[in-house]
Design a protein around this motif. Structure first.
Motif, PDB file in Angstrom:
ATOM      1  N   MET A 320     -20.885 -11.314 -10.590  1.00  0.00           N
ATOM      2  CA  MET A 320     -19.504 -11.138 -10.126  1.00  0.00           C
ATOM      3  C   MET A 320     -18.508 -11.596 -11.181  1.00  0.00           C
ATOM      4  SD  MET A 320     -19.199  -9.813  -7.174  1.00  0.00           S
ATOM      5  CE  MET A 320     -20.656  -8.812  -6.976  1.00  0.00           C
ATOM      6  N   PRO A 321     -17.407 -10.874 -11.335  1.00  0.00           N
ATOM      7  CA  PRO A 321     -16.377 -11.302 -12.276  1.00  0.00           C
ATOM      8  C   PRO A 321     -15.575 -12.490 -11.737  1.00  0.00           C
ATOM      9  CG  PRO A 321     -15.714  -9.275 -11.192  1.00  0.00           C
ATOM     10  CD  PRO A 321     -17.108  -9.554 -10.736  1.00  0.00           C
ATOM     11  N   VAL A 322     -15.776 -12.806 -10.448  1.00  0.00           N
ATOM     12  CA  VAL A 322     -15.056 -13.918  -9.838  1.00  0.00           C
ATOM     13  C   VAL A 322     -16.019 -15.088  -9.669  1.00  0.00           C
ATOM     14  CG1 VAL A 322     -13.850 -14.681  -7.752  1.00  0.00           C
ATOM     15  CG2 VAL A 322     -13.544 -12.347  -8.571  1.00  0.00           C
ATOM     16  N   GLU A 323     -15.521 -16.302  -9.905  1.00  0.00           N
ATOM     17  CA  GLU A 323     -16.326 -17.517  -9.725  1.00  0.00           C
ATOM     18  C   GLU A 323     -16.925 -17.541  -8.315  1.00  0.00           C
ATOM     19  OE1 GLU A 323     -17.953 -20.641 -11.535  1.00  0.00           O
ATOM     20  OE2 GLU A 323     -16.286 -19.550 -12.462  1.00  0.00           O
ATOM     21  N   THR A 324     -18.258 -17.514  -8.228  1.00  0.00           N
ATOM     22  CA  THR A 324     -18.893 -17.428  -6.917  1.00  0.00           C
ATOM     23  C   THR A 324     -19.916 -18.539  -6.740  1.00  0.00           C
ATOM     24  OG1 THR A 324     -18.672 -15.038  -7.072  1.00  0.00           O
ATOM     25  CG2 THR A 324     -20.116 -15.880  -5.351  1.00  0.00           C
TER      26      THR A 324
END
Lengths: 428, 217
Positions: A320-324
């Protein structure tokens, strides 16, 4: 005079001021509304059904019966709706589905074979008698005392001598006061009874109209729907896979074979050109592999096969390009189809969050409790996510439905959005 | 150089054996199951292991687990892991002990015999080799949220990518057709911009870059 205090005492003794009074008034009005519906509707439906079914042997009934029975069902549905809205009584609906284009013969007998039709038919006489009486009582009880008070207030003078109010024979002011007393008692009773009578009316409707098998029928209906969904989605998936293979890897392999054939003939004559074609063939094979890899990932992600749901979700989060952040607590592995459904559901929800929420953090929690896999995906985005028809989330809901799974979306405007999913399953 | 090879598909195993033998490697064992691999790694003390992630009997990530176990028993045992797909998750696990001598490549890279053999040699020498796909994923993910990466010039990004794959300055210079001195300058700039510690050890450098891309430090 003491009657007045008594009656005013009624209002306060319930301790809720005017609220019960309003409830009673509402119940009374609803009772009044129900009376004509019960009487006219049921009698009409009952008679028409009788006549229509009686006319089946001479053919007319074949045409009329589906119409009449559809009308009866509409009437019953209307009452089911009222039962929920006014009485909070849920009456399951379990009619067998009918083919739209079936001929009158098939439609008529299909409907007549449906036990729900006979339940409706049995309910109509009950409704026109007991149903009407309960509704009427709900209306009359709070009204009757008013007559008693009117008599005491002087109406007795114009009434014929020896008029009966309930069991009180009104002849003079004293007996008129007795009538008012009786009215007060009835009013007291009405305050308690009226809402219950109305409720009893709906319970009665439910008892006769709903069946013990209603729940089961409902379940079957749901199963039928989800099965159809599952079959549809898997058929669509197979079509997609077929197309991807046909237009992708397969075509590339064909091209590669052709290149190799050409190389064979060129090896002697033109080694330079052959070398060029060899490089091209190698590129084709690499591209075919890349495509196959993508395809495999879409069918059943390799990590899922190798490691199970927890690590597959972790691997997904890493992409994911978002911190997950991922928290997994699974003591075992669920069955492969459940794992796959859960994985793709999470994948879809994540894609949605990344695309629409504008979140810069996502949290995923996966655990197993009380015989169900529970997954929560939370993001700190702008909220406002909805399970609109045709949206990705609706697809997730359908997909989970196949496994009796459910999904809930909490997404107030301004966020955060929390999507929770639950799939009943055992871990091994 | 003695190699233990684990691959369950006969065709591929056979091809790898011939490829490696043609490049003067000695095949100590070519096995096809997890338990066989464990025995071979423990008993034969190879210089390098080339291992497929998915092996029978379980057809899960048995090959990877055997390799990690062998490295726990013998830290720094050079292992090159091959797979039909690359996952950052697995890359992390391989890199976790930070001792180097680790490779992780797509099976397709075998097509390019020179590159593949070079990768085996680098891993055997204690280097770190990462598949370009893993690096691409790391880069695209970091680029989405990373200021320092934005400050790199396109050329520096190119160098960073090749460096993260585990290539030496000489190799990068050859690849980009520039002098080694130019590459050294680029790397110095990159390390300054990402505020990483400069080190002469090629592999330490690779690990630092990978750690940066993976965790942002």
């Amino acid at each position: 005079m003491d009657i007045d205090t008594k009656s005013s005492g009624v209002g306060t003794s319930t301790g809720q001021g005017r609220a019960p009074a309003r409830g009673v008034a509402l119940a009374a009005v609803r009772g009044l509304a129900l009376v004509p519906i019960c009487l006219i509707g049921s009698v009409l439906c009952f008679c028409l059904t009788l006549v229509s079914v009686a006319l089946v042997p001479i053919g007319i009934g074949l045409v009329t019966t589906p119409w009449v029975l559809t009308g009866v069902r509409a009437f019953a549905d209307r009452r089911r709706l009222l039962a929920v809205e006014w009485g909070g009584v849920r009456i399951p609906r379990a009619y067998r589905p009918l083919p739209k284009d079936a001929n009158p013969w098939a439609r008529t007998f299909g409907m007549l074979r449906d036990p729900a039709t006979w339940r409706d038919f049995r309910w109509l006489p009950v409704d026109m008698t007991a149903g009407t009486v309960t509704a009427l009582l709900a209306f009359a009880l709070p009204l009757y005392p008013l007559e008693g008070f009117a008599i005491a207030a002087g109406l007795w003078r114009v009434l014929p001598d020896g008029y009966w109010y309930g069991f009180v024979r009104v002849t003079d002011q004293v007996s008129a006061l007795y009538a008012a007393g009786l009215g007060a008692v009835v009013l007291l009773a009405a305050l308690w009874l009226t809402p219950r009578l109305l409720h009893a009316h709906f319970r009665l409707t439910g008892a006769v109209l709903g069946s013990g098998q209603g729940e089961l029928a409902e379940r079957v209906r749901v199963l039928t729907e989800t099965r159809r969904d599952a079959v549809d989605t898997s058929a669509a998936e197979l079509r997609r896979i077929e197309r991807d293979l046909h237009d992708g890897a397969q075509a590339r392999l064909v091209a590669m074979g052709m290149d190799l054939g050409t190389i064979e003939t060129l090896l002697e004559k033109n080694p330079e050109k052959a070398r060029e074609l060899l490089a091209q063939a190698r590129r084709s094979s690499a591209e075919a592999l890349t495509e196959l890899r993508e395809l495999v990932r879409g069918i059943h992600p390799p990590v899922l096969a190798e490691r199970g749901l927890g690590d597959a979700v972790r691997a997904l989060a890493l992409r994911m390009p978002v911190e997950t952040e991922v928290a997994v607590d699974l003591p075992g592995r669920a069955e492969a189809p459940v794992e796959a459904a859960a994985y793709f559901a999470v994948s879809e929800v994540l894609t949605n969050a990344v695309k629409h929420s504008g979140a810069d953090r996502i949290w995923i929690d996966v655990h197993h409790a009380e015989g169900a896999l529970r997954i929560a995906v939370t993001d700190d985005g702008k909220g406002g996510a909805a399970v609109a028809a045709g949206s990705g989330l609706a697809g997730v809901e359908r997909r989970l439905g196949t496994f009796d799974g459910v999904m809930a979306v909490g997404s107030p405007a301004g966020g955060p959005t929390m999507v929770t999913m639950e799939i009943p399953c055992a871990l091994s | 150089m003695r190699v233990v090879l684990a691959e369950d598909l006969f065709l591929l195993r056979d091809g790898l054996v011939r490829l490696l033998e043609a490049h003067d490697f000695e095949i100590a064992a070519a096995v096809e199951t997890g338990p066989e691999l464990s025995r071979a790694l423990a008993g034969l003390e190879p210089d390098v292991a080339v291992v497929d992630v998915r092996l029978p009997p379980t057809h899960t990530d048995e090959g990877l687990q055997c390799a990690l176990e062998a490295r726990r028993a013998r830290p720094g045992l050079p292992v090159l892991v091959l797979s039909q797909h690359v996952e950052q998750l697995y890359a992390r696990e391989l890199l976790a002990d930070g001792t180097g001598g680790v490779g992780y490549l797509l099976k397709d890279r075998v097509f390019d015999a020179e590159q593949f053999v070079d990768a085996v040699r680098r891993v055997a020498a204690g280097g770190t080799v990462m598949d370009p796909q893993v690096i691409q994923q790391l880069l695209s993910r970091r680029a989405a949220a990373d200021r320092p990466l934005e400050r790199l010039t396109p050329r520096e990004l190119e160098v960073l990518e090749l460096m993260a794959q585990g290539r030496t300055n000489a190799a990068i210079a050859g690849r980009l057709v520039v002098t080694e001195r130019a590459i050294a300058k680029h790397t110095a700039n990159i390390f300054a911009k990402l505020s990483l510690e400069v080190s002469d050890d090629d592999n330490r450098r690779v690990l630092a870059v990978l750690a940066y891309l993976d965790h942002g430090r």
